[in-house]
Design a protein around this motif. Structure first.
Motif, mmCIF file in Angstrom:
data_model
loop_
_atom_site.group_PDB
_atom_site.id
_atom_site.type_symbol
_atom_site.label_atom_id
_atom_site.label_comp_id
_atom_site.label_asym_id
_atom_site.label_seq_id
_atom_site.Cartn_x
_atom_site.Cartn_y
_atom_site.Cartn_z
ATOM 1 N N UNK A 1 0.826 -1.203 0.000
ATOM 2 C CA UNK A 1 0.000 0.000 0.000
ATOM 3 C C UNK A 1 0.861 1.254 0.000
ATOM 4 N N UNK A 2 1.943 1.251 0.781
ATOM 5 C CA UNK A 2 2.821 2.416 0.826
ATOM 6 C C UNK A 2 3.450 2.684 -0.542
ATOM 7 N N UNK A 3 3.855 1.637 -1.240
ATOM 8 C CA UNK A 3 4.420 1.818 -2.573
ATOM 9 C C UNK A 3 3.383 2.374 -3.539
ATOM 10 N N UNK A 4 2.154 1.924 -3.408
ATOM 11 C CA UNK A 4 1.085 2.454 -4.251
ATOM 12 C C UNK A 4 0.821 3.921 -3.928
ATOM 13 N N UNK A 5 0.860 4.265 -2.649
ATOM 14 C CA UNK A 5 0.680 5.658 -2.229
ATOM 15 C C UNK A 5 1.818 6.523 -2.770
ATOM 16 N N UNK A 6 3.045 5.995 -2.702
ATOM 17 C CA UNK A 6 4.199 6.723 -3.235
ATOM 18 C C UNK A 6 4.036 6.977 -4.725
ATOM 19 N N UNK A 7 3.614 5.956 -5.449
ATOM 20 C CA UNK A 7 3.430 6.099 -6.889
ATOM 21 C C UNK A 7 2.323 7.097 -7.201
ATOM 22 N N UNK A 8 1.307 7.141 -6.350
ATOM 23 C CA UNK A 8 0.232 8.128 -6.524
ATOM 24 C C UNK A 8 0.771 9.544 -6.393
ATOM 25 N N UNK A 9 1.614 9.785 -5.404
ATOM 26 C CA UNK A 9 2.201 11.112 -5.237
ATOM 27 C C UNK A 9 3.051 11.490 -6.452
ATOM 28 N N UNK A 10 3.841 10.548 -6.938
ATOM 29 C CA UNK A 10 4.669 10.815 -8.114
ATOM 30 C C UNK A 10 3.793 11.160 -9.313
ATOM 31 N N UNK A 11 2.688 10.434 -9.457
ATOM 32 C CA UNK A 11 1.778 10.711 -10.560
ATOM 33 C C UNK A 11 1.143 12.078 -10.453
ATOM 34 N N UNK A 12 0.758 12.464 -9.262
ATOM 35 C CA UNK A 12 0.146 13.783 -9.076
ATOM 36 C C UNK A 12 1.129 14.905 -9.417
ATOM 37 N N UNK A 13 2.399 14.686 -9.108
ATOM 38 C CA UNK A 13 3.414 15.699 -9.415
ATOM 39 C C UNK A 13 3.561 15.905 -10.921
ATOM 40 N N UNK A 14 3.230 14.899 -11.705
ATOM 41 C CA UNK A 14 3.399 14.982 -13.152
ATOM 42 C C UNK A 14 2.167 15.489 -13.887
ATOM 43 N N UNK A 15 1.056 15.626 -13.189
ATOM 44 C CA UNK A 15 -0.187 16.022 -13.860
ATOM 45 C C UNK A 15 -0.017 17.366 -14.571
ATOM 46 N N UNK A 16 -0.292 17.387 -15.851
ATOM 47 C CA UNK A 16 -0.203 18.617 -16.628
ATOM 48 C C UNK A 16 1.173 18.921 -17.177
#
Length: 238
Positions: A70-85
Motif C-alpha cells: 500500500x505504501x508503494x502504491x501511495x508513493x506512486x500516486x504522489x509521483x503521478x500527481x506531481x506529473x499532472x499537466x
C-alpha cells in the motif's frame, strides 16, 4: 499488515461498504493519504483504513498484499500527481526545473506522506513514467549515457532530499516550527561580532532566508552545473 495473497478473481468488492461506497484501489489510496496527512505514519494500518472506509479491515487485502504494498502504491500516486499537466517543451533547463519544482511542491503539500515515501523506489507506472521523462530530457542534450545517468541520479536525489528535509520541518507542530525559525534572531542575531563576525554580519539575512526552502536556489545551481557539462551545441539552452 501481514503478507497475504488474495486471488485476482476475488479482489474486487462489489457490495457497497457501510458508508455506501464500493471499494477500489484508488479509494483506498486516497483514504490512506488523507489519514496519513491527518494523523501521521501510524495511521497506515488496516484497522484505521477499514474504519475510515466503513469496511471490514480484511477487505484491504483484496487490493494490497501488505502495508508496504500500500505504501508503494501511495508513493506512486504522489509521483503521478506531481506529473499532472507536465509536458516537455524541448528546452532542457526549463523542463528539468519544472519537474523538480513539481515534485518538491507535491511532497511539501503532503509532508507526513513525504516522510514515508520520499526514499522509496516503486518500479510502478508513475515512477517509471517520470524516470523515462527525465532521462529523455537529459539524453536529448547529447550527453553520453553514463553522464546522463549520473546527472539523473543527482537531480532526483536533490529533489527528494530537499523534499524530505522540508517535509520533516513542515510536519512539526506549528509552535516548534515557529521556535526553530526564531532561533535565527533570538540566538544567532545576538552573537558577539568579536567572536562570530561572519554570523553577526549576516544574521539578518539568515533570519530572512533560512525559514524558506533552499531547494529552488539549489536546483538552479545544479542546472548551472549541468549546463557546464553539456556539449557546446546545447549548452546555451535555458
Amino acid at each position: 499488515m501481514n503478507d497475504r495473497v488474495v486471488p485476482e478473481s476475488e479482489r474486487r468488492r462489489r457490495r457497497p461498504t457501510k458508508q455506501g461506497t464500493v471499494l477500489s484501489e484508488q479509494l483506498i489510496i486516497d483514504t490512506a493519504l488523507r489519514l496519513v496527512g491527518q494523523h501521521g505514519a501510524e495511521a497506515l494500518t488496516v484497522r484505521r483504513l477499514g474504519a475510515a472506509l466503513g469496511a471490514d479491515p480484511s477487505a484491504v487485502y483484496r487490493y494490497f498484499r501488505s502495508s508496504d504494498d500500500l505504501l508503494l502504491a501511495l508513493t506512486d500516486e504522489l509521483i503521478g500527481r506531481a506529473q499532472q499537466g507536465w509536458r516537455p517543451t524541448g528546452a532542457w533547463r526549463a523542463d528539468l526545473r519544472d519537474i523538480g519544482l513539481r515534485v518538491h511542491a507535491l511532497y511539501r503539500a503532503h509532508p507526513q506522506a513525504a516522510l514515508l515515501a520520499a526514499h522509496r523506489t516503486t518500479g510502478r507506472v508513475q515512477e517509471t513514467r517520470i524516470v523515462e521523462a527525465i532521462l529523455a530530457v537529459l539524453r536529448a542534450t547529447g550527453l553520453p549515457d553514463p553522464e546522463a545517468v549520473r546527472i539523473y541520479h543527482a537531480f532526483v536525489d536533490q529533489a527528494l532530499g530537499f523534499a524530505a528535509l522540508d517535509a520533516a520541518a513542515l510536519a512539526l507542530p506549528a509552535a516548534a516550527q515557529a521556535a526553530d525559525n526564531q532561533v535565527w534572531l533570538a540566538s544567532y542575531g545576538r552573537l558577539d561580532p568579536s567572536t562570530h563576525p561572519n554570523i553577526a554580519a549576516t544574521a539578518h539575512l539568515l533570519a530572512a532566508d533560512m525559514p524558506r526552502s533552499g531547494y529552488p536556489f539549489a536546483l538552479e545551481l545544479l542546472l548551472d552545473a549541468i549546463a557546464a557539462r553539456l556539449p557546446q551545441a546545447t549548452g546555451e539552452d535555458a
